[in-house]
Motif scaffolding. Structure first.
Motif, PDB file in Angstrom:
ATOM      1  N   VAL A  23      14.430 -56.815 -63.582  1.00 50.26           N
ATOM      2  CA  VAL A  23      14.810 -57.209 -64.776  1.00 50.26           C
ATOM      3  C   VAL A  23      16.325 -56.646 -65.237  1.00 50.26           C
ATOM      4  CG1 VAL A  23      14.524 -56.913 -67.255  1.00 50.26           C
ATOM      5  CG2 VAL A  23      12.433 -57.535 -65.922  1.00 50.26           C
ATOM      6  N   ILE A  30      26.375 -57.672 -65.015  1.00 51.70           N
ATOM      7  CA  ILE A  30      27.065 -58.531 -65.986  1.00 51.70           C
ATOM      8  C   ILE A  30      27.996 -57.603 -66.814  1.00 51.70           C
ATOM      9  CG2 ILE A  30      27.142 -60.047 -67.969  1.00 51.70           C
ATOM     10  CD1 ILE A  30      26.995 -61.538 -65.620  1.00 51.70           C
ATOM     11  N   VAL A 205      14.363 -66.921 -83.298  1.00 56.79           N
ATOM     12  CA  VAL A 205      14.868 -66.668 -82.131  1.00 56.79           C
ATOM     13  C   VAL A 205      15.171 -68.190 -81.292  1.00 56.79           C
ATOM     14  CG1 VAL A 205      13.974 -65.999 -79.526  1.00 56.79           C
ATOM     15  CG2 VAL A 205      13.853 -64.527 -81.652  1.00 56.79           C
ATOM     16  N   ASN A 209      18.822 -69.253 -80.019  1.00 51.85           N
ATOM     17  CA  ASN A 209      18.749 -69.454 -78.241  1.00 51.85           C
ATOM     18  C   ASN A 209      18.801 -70.842 -77.738  1.00 51.85           C
ATOM     19  OD1 ASN A 209      18.923 -66.757 -77.744  1.00 51.85           O
ATOM     20  ND2 ASN A 209      16.679 -66.649 -77.266  1.00 51.85           N
ATOM     21  N   LEU A 230      29.353 -70.793 -75.422  1.00 52.86           N
ATOM     22  CA  LEU A 230      29.198 -69.938 -74.129  1.00 52.86           C
ATOM     23  C   LEU A 230      29.283 -70.882 -72.911  1.00 52.86           C
ATOM     24  CD1 LEU A 230      29.052 -67.366 -73.155  1.00 52.86           C
ATOM     25  CD2 LEU A 230      26.468 -67.452 -73.177  1.00 52.86           C
ATOM     26  N   TRP A 241      35.211 -64.341 -63.876  1.00 50.47           N
ATOM     27  CA  TRP A 241      33.958 -63.743 -64.389  1.00 50.47           C
ATOM     28  C   TRP A 241      33.836 -62.718 -65.180  1.00 50.47           C
ATOM     29  CZ3 TRP A 241      29.392 -65.706 -64.468  1.00 50.47           C
ATOM     30  CH2 TRP A 241      29.166 -66.869 -63.476  1.00 50.47           C
ATOM     31  N   THR A 248      28.766 -63.497 -72.205  1.00 47.83           N
ATOM     32  CA  THR A 248      27.381 -63.376 -72.075  1.00 47.83           C
ATOM     33  C   THR A 248      27.085 -62.186 -72.872  1.00 47.83           C
ATOM     34  OG1 THR A 248      27.758 -64.530 -69.848  1.00 47.83           O
ATOM     35  CG2 THR A 248      25.591 -63.274 -70.500  1.00 47.83           C
ATOM     36  N   THR A 255      20.609 -60.080 -80.071  1.00 49.29           N
ATOM     37  CA  THR A 255      19.237 -60.054 -79.643  1.00 49.29           C
ATOM     38  C   THR A 255      18.684 -58.935 -79.370  1.00 49.29           C
ATOM     39  OG1 THR A 255      20.011 -62.282 -78.595  1.00 49.29           O
ATOM     40  CG2 THR A 255      17.650 -61.449 -78.213  1.00 49.29           C
TER      41      THR A 255
ATOM     42  N   ILE B 150      11.181 -53.799 -71.849  1.00 47.00           N
ATOM     43  CA  ILE B 150      12.024 -54.133 -70.712  1.00 47.00           C
ATOM     44  C   ILE B 150      11.502 -55.436 -69.856  1.00 47.00           C
ATOM     45  CG2 ILE B 150      12.806 -53.679 -68.291  1.00 47.00           C
ATOM     46  CD1 ILE B 150      12.939 -50.733 -68.828  1.00 47.00           C
ATOM     47  N   LEU B 151      10.338 -55.592 -69.690  1.00 49.92           N
ATOM     48  CA  LEU B 151       9.684 -56.851 -68.925  1.00 49.92           C
ATOM     49  C   LEU B 151       9.662 -58.010 -70.159  1.00 49.92           C
ATOM     50  CD1 LEU B 151       6.792 -55.464 -67.041  1.00 49.92           C
ATOM     51  CD2 LEU B 151       8.958 -55.888 -66.229  1.00 49.92           C
ATOM     52  N   PHE B 152       9.574 -57.695 -71.562  1.00 48.73           N
ATOM     53  CA  PHE B 152       9.356 -58.750 -72.390  1.00 48.73           C
ATOM     54  C   PHE B 152      10.958 -59.235 -72.683  1.00 48.73           C
ATOM     55  CE2 PHE B 152       9.308 -60.326 -76.971  1.00 48.73           C
ATOM     56  CZ  PHE B 152       8.635 -61.513 -76.524  1.00 48.73           C
ATOM     57  N   PHE B 153      11.939 -58.498 -72.638  1.00 49.38           N
ATOM     58  CA  PHE B 153      13.352 -58.516 -73.244  1.00 49.38           C
ATOM     59  C   PHE B 153      13.947 -59.887 -72.589  1.00 49.38           C
ATOM     60  CE2 PHE B 153      17.790 -58.023 -73.574  1.00 49.38           C
ATOM     61  CZ  PHE B 153      17.967 -57.995 -74.897  1.00 49.38           C
ATOM     62  N   PRO B 154      13.702 -60.390 -71.534  1.00 46.79           N
ATOM     63  CA  PRO B 154      14.291 -61.513 -71.008  1.00 46.79           C
ATOM     64  C   PRO B 154      14.089 -62.764 -71.618  1.00 46.79           C
ATOM     65  CG  PRO B 154      13.668 -60.247 -69.104  1.00 46.79           C
ATOM     66  CD  PRO B 154      13.047 -59.481 -70.347  1.00 46.79           C
ATOM     67  N   TYR B 155      12.739 -62.738 -72.326  1.00 47.90           N
ATOM     68  CA  TYR B 155      12.175 -63.813 -72.890  1.00 47.90           C
ATOM     69  C   TYR B 155      12.976 -64.195 -74.018  1.00 47.90           C
ATOM     70  CZ  TYR B 155       9.296 -67.234 -75.386  1.00 47.90           C
ATOM     71  OH  TYR B 155       8.751 -68.251 -75.965  1.00 47.90           O
ATOM     72  N   LEU B 156      13.602 -63.382 -74.564  1.00 47.20           N
ATOM     73  CA  LEU B 156      14.409 -63.236 -75.870  1.00 47.20           C
ATOM     74  C   LEU B 156      15.916 -63.735 -75.849  1.00 47.20           C
ATOM     75  CD1 LEU B 156      13.171 -60.165 -77.908  1.00 47.20           C
ATOM     76  CD2 LEU B 156      12.599 -62.438 -78.304  1.00 47.20           C
ATOM     77  N   ILE B 157      16.333 -63.712 -74.504  1.00 49.56           N
ATOM     78  CA  ILE B 157      17.769 -63.868 -74.174  1.00 49.56           C
ATOM     79  C   ILE B 157      17.951 -65.512 -73.978  1.00 49.56           C
ATOM     80  CG2 ILE B 157      19.767 -63.513 -72.447  1.00 49.56           C
ATOM     81  CD1 ILE B 157      18.173 -61.178 -71.385  1.00 49.56           C
ATOM     82  N   ASN B 158      19.516 -65.670 -74.864  1.00 47.77           N
ATOM     83  CA  ASN B 158      19.887 -66.914 -74.690  1.00 47.77           C
ATOM     84  C   ASN B 158      19.975 -67.828 -73.278  1.00 47.77           C
ATOM     85  OD1 ASN B 158      22.073 -68.985 -74.718  1.00 47.77           O
ATOM     86  ND2 ASN B 158      21.986 -68.582 -76.845  1.00 47.77           N
ATOM     87  N   VAL B 160      21.688 -70.135 -71.832  1.00 42.36           N
ATOM     88  CA  VAL B 160      23.107 -70.114 -71.335  1.00 42.36           C
ATOM     89  C   VAL B 160      23.358 -68.705 -70.709  1.00 42.36           C
ATOM     90  CG1 VAL B 160      25.411 -70.812 -71.669  1.00 42.36           C
ATOM     91  CG2 VAL B 160      23.506 -71.971 -72.907  1.00 42.36           C
ATOM     92  N   ALA B 161      23.250 -67.690 -71.601  1.00 44.09           N
ATOM     93  CA  ALA B 161      23.685 -66.287 -71.181  1.00 44.09           C
ATOM     94  C   ALA B 161      22.690 -66.059 -69.879  1.00 44.09           C
ATOM     95  CB  ALA B 161      23.248 -65.382 -72.299  1.00 44.09           C
ATOM     96  N   PHE B 164      24.380 -67.770 -66.849  1.00 43.08           N
ATOM     97  CA  PHE B 164      25.609 -67.255 -66.557  1.00 43.08           C
ATOM     98  C   PHE B 164      25.247 -65.716 -65.590  1.00 43.08           C
ATOM     99  CE2 PHE B 164      28.578 -69.345 -69.706  1.00 43.08           C
ATOM    100  CZ  PHE B 164      28.442 -70.433 -68.872  1.00 43.08           C
ATOM    101  N   VAL B 165      24.263 -65.057 -66.065  1.00 40.57           N
ATOM    102  CA  VAL B 165      23.809 -63.846 -65.432  1.00 40.57           C
ATOM    103  C   VAL B 165      23.285 -64.303 -63.998  1.00 40.57           C
ATOM    104  CG1 VAL B 165      22.278 -62.164 -65.374  1.00 40.57           C
ATOM    105  CG2 VAL B 165      23.125 -62.580 -67.538  1.00 40.57           C
ATOM    106  N   TRP B 208      11.553 -64.464 -63.707  1.00 42.19           N
ATOM    107  CA  TRP B 208      12.401 -63.556 -64.495  1.00 42.19           C
ATOM    108  C   TRP B 208      12.175 -63.662 -66.096  1.00 42.19           C
ATOM    109  CZ3 TRP B 208      16.729 -62.689 -67.586  1.00 42.19           C
ATOM    110  CH2 TRP B 208      17.239 -61.623 -67.530  1.00 42.19           C
TER     111      TRP B 208
END
Lengths: 276, 334
Positions: A23, A30, A205, A209, A230, A241, A248, A255, B150-158, B160-161, B164-165, B208
């Motif tokens: 994760v 980044i 949220v 998003n 973005l 980048w 990013t 968040t 840590i495992l849950f946080f990706p769900y909240l991310i934008n 588009v972000a 790009f990541v 992910w």
């Protein structure tokens, strides 16, 4: 026996650490890139550390040239109205359905129930024409209307919660001469606070998003939300980048702050939201 | 986690309503004649009744929005799907079933379903991972809240972000290649450029992104299992796997089935990540990307509508099948 359980426990922690690394690594990389200078970004590997940890130049460029400030303002405006509207509309619908007996009530409930099964991506082609006919295309009202009009989940959350509020409270207020709106505003709404928190978080949220709706309905570059602004980094910053990374990180940061502040509420909110 | 449990708790209408209020119990019990009974009872108490249109005042705005943005589009869409409309001109000719036959006979239009298949497999992986971590984290584990966060946080991310990541992550000589070199794998992979790899890479991103949500759903369900069950099982000498198999899995079946249905409809409706990362290039086009391109790039509104109708029908079918298979956990509205 003892050795076996120690091994099992070791395997357990190993799997957790490994998953956390999966994760975190893409995100950390980044962050590292966003702190590098142009030549560092070109000449060092992605896992190498930046020379100066306080190089915030990329963030400045991303924020100003990437139009992040108007994007945050646009998103905030849409967010504020959509979330407030969702709470008002959802709680009123739940109040009407749960507290009144009226003709066609079953039909109304069936309409909301059925609508919850229709994913909005499937109807976008036709919805687009309707938004266009309403004259809302390329205005901030297009996403606001769509966020308000297609949120069935919040109605469910309110409906489930309102059922647990004893009806005797309403009746006591009625005895004191309160009308239905007073009951809704002074009794029901304050009692709904936990459900409101859930809806605000889930909706907040989602709106923050969302990419699909602003992308489709607000193509004008003055109307960028944080997602679409973005997304537009791809053009002007193409291979830069370090700037894209900074943008990013700017989008992820709020968040992260909200998540750290409201962890418990957020878990509960999403559990309630997605299991309807 | 709550919605399901809460519902299980309060969802026993007769007993529950009898306890909370006399008037409601009458409603539940006598159905149609309820309003009159209730009115009479209230009048006796001297409470002013509402007008017949009062509930409609509360429902006016939600119903107008519901019809405008859900039912009207469905109706329109079905209408468009039988026409050759381009989305702009006032001219709309009825072409009968041509759009539908096109859709099912032109392989290049239909192959988007193969892409959905990859995402469906990814969803299976995601559910298994979430089940494993939910089980692990619901027993005594150090730093469990940290791991869960840590495992849950990706769900909240934008989205588009995230796009790009992972574009950066998958770049040639990028993060993933560097990590593979560290463990001795040297190869030239085009993670998002190779048609054989692209969908697997993108589906990996969705694992992910969404595993954490499933984890939180499962964790809530696992934690609602009474602890004495484990104690009893431990006394009988059950190991962790047996406890999972005979206690945890059956107890959280409704949530697993909910995740399964979300996985199916989710994998049919994938849009964001592939659109942001590849624009649908190199064979990563999904159903939604194809429909959006058909409608807004190639002005084939009729065909796009037909394809959306097919997608909607498939999702409704899957939902219906799931509800028939697992009826006991249905949350009833009334």
């Amino acid at each position: 026996m003892h050795a076996r359980s120690a091994a099992a426990s070791g395997a357990k922690y190993l799997s957790l650490v490994l998953a956390s690394a999966v994760v975190l690594v893409p995100l950390v990389v980044i962050l590292l890139t966003s702190l590098k200078t142009r030549s560092e970004a070109l000449n060092t590997g992605p896992l190498d550390l930046p020379g100066n940890w306080l190089n915030l130049e990329n963030f400045r460029i991303a924020f100003t040239q990437g139009k992040m400030l108007p994007a945050f303002l646009n998103t905030s405006f849409i967010l504020l109205i959509s979330v407030t509207g969702t709470v008002v509309i959802g709680s009123m619908t739940a109040y009407a359905i749960d507290r009144f007996e009226f003709r066609l009530k079953k039909l109304v409930m069936a309409l909301f129930l059925l609508a919850s099964l229709v994913p909005s991506v499937t109807t976008q082609v036709a919805t687009f024409q309707i938004v266009n006919d309403l004259g809302a295309f390329n205005t901030r009202w297009a996403p606001i209307l769509l966020y308000l009009g297609t949120d069935i989940i919040s109605i469910y959350i309110f409906l489930q919660f309102i059922r647990s509020i004893p009806i005797s409270l309403d009746e006591a207020a009625r005895l004191d001469g309160a009308n239905t709106f007073t009951v809704y505003w002074r009794i029901i709404l304050p009692m709904l606070k936990p459900a409101i928190a859930t809806v605000v978080i889930v909706k907040g949220v989602t709106v923050y998003n969302d990419f699909f709706i602003p992308f489709l309905y607000m193509p004008s570059s003055d109307l960028g939300t944080i997602s679409t602004s973005l997304f537009r980094f791809q053009g002007p910053f193409g291979v830069n980048w370090e700037i894209i990374s900074a943008g990013t990180i700017l989008v992820i940061l709020p968040t992260l702050v909200v998540f750290l502040a409201l962890q418990r509420l957020i878990y509960a909110g999403f559990a309630a939201g997605s299991s309807k | 986690m709550t919605a399901l449990q809460r519902d299980r708790g309060t969802g026993t209408p007769p007993a529950q309503t009898a306890a909370t209020g006399g008037a409601r119990a009458t409603d539940a019990a006598t159905g149609a004649s309820a309003p009159t009974t209730r009115r009479r009872a209230s009048r006796r108490k001297g409470v002013r009744r509402h007008w017949w249109f009062t509930p409609w005042l509360y429902l006016l705005v939600p119903l107008v929005l519901l019809v405008t943005f859900t039912y009207l589009p469905i109706g329109d869409m079905i209408g468009y799907s039988f026409s050759d409309w381009d989305g702009i001109s006032p001219e709309k000719n009825n072409v009968g079933l041509k759009n539908y036959t096109d859709l099912f006979t032109r392989p290049e239009l239909f192959k988007v379903f193969l892409v959905s298949g990859v995402y469906l497999l990814a969803a299976v992986v995601q559910i298994c991972l979430a089940l494993y971590f939910a089980t692990v984290l619901s027993f005594n584990t150090k730093f469990r809240n940290l791991f869960k966060g840590i495992l849950f946080f990706p769900y909240l991310i934008n989205g588009v972000a995230i796009g790009f990541v992972f574009l950066y992550f998958f770049q040639p000589h990028g993060t993933l290649d560097s990590l593979l070199e560290l463990v001795g794998i040297h190869g030239k992979f085009l993670w998002t450029g190779d048609p054989d790899l692209v969908n697997k890479s993108l589906a990996g991103v969705s694992v992910w992104r969404y595993t954490g949500l499933n984890l939180v759903l499962f964790l809530g369900a696992v934690q609602s299992i009474p602890p004495h069950l484990y104690e009893a099982a431990a006394l009988d000498g059950a190991n962790r796997w047996q406890q999972f198999r005979h206690i945890i899995a059956p107890s959280i079946k409704p949530v697993i089935s909910l995740s399964a249905i979300l996985a199916v409809s989710g994998s049919l409706a994938v849009f964001e990540i592939p659109y942001i990362m590849t624009g649908g290039a190199n064979g990563s086009q999904t159903f939604v990307i194809q429909s959006i391109n058909m409608a807004f790039k190639f002005d084939k509104f009729g065909l796009a509508s037909a394809s959306a109708v097919v997608l909607l029908a498939m999702i409704l079918l899957v939902t219906w099948i799931q509800r028939r298979l697992v009826p006991e956990e249905r949350v009833e509205l009334s």
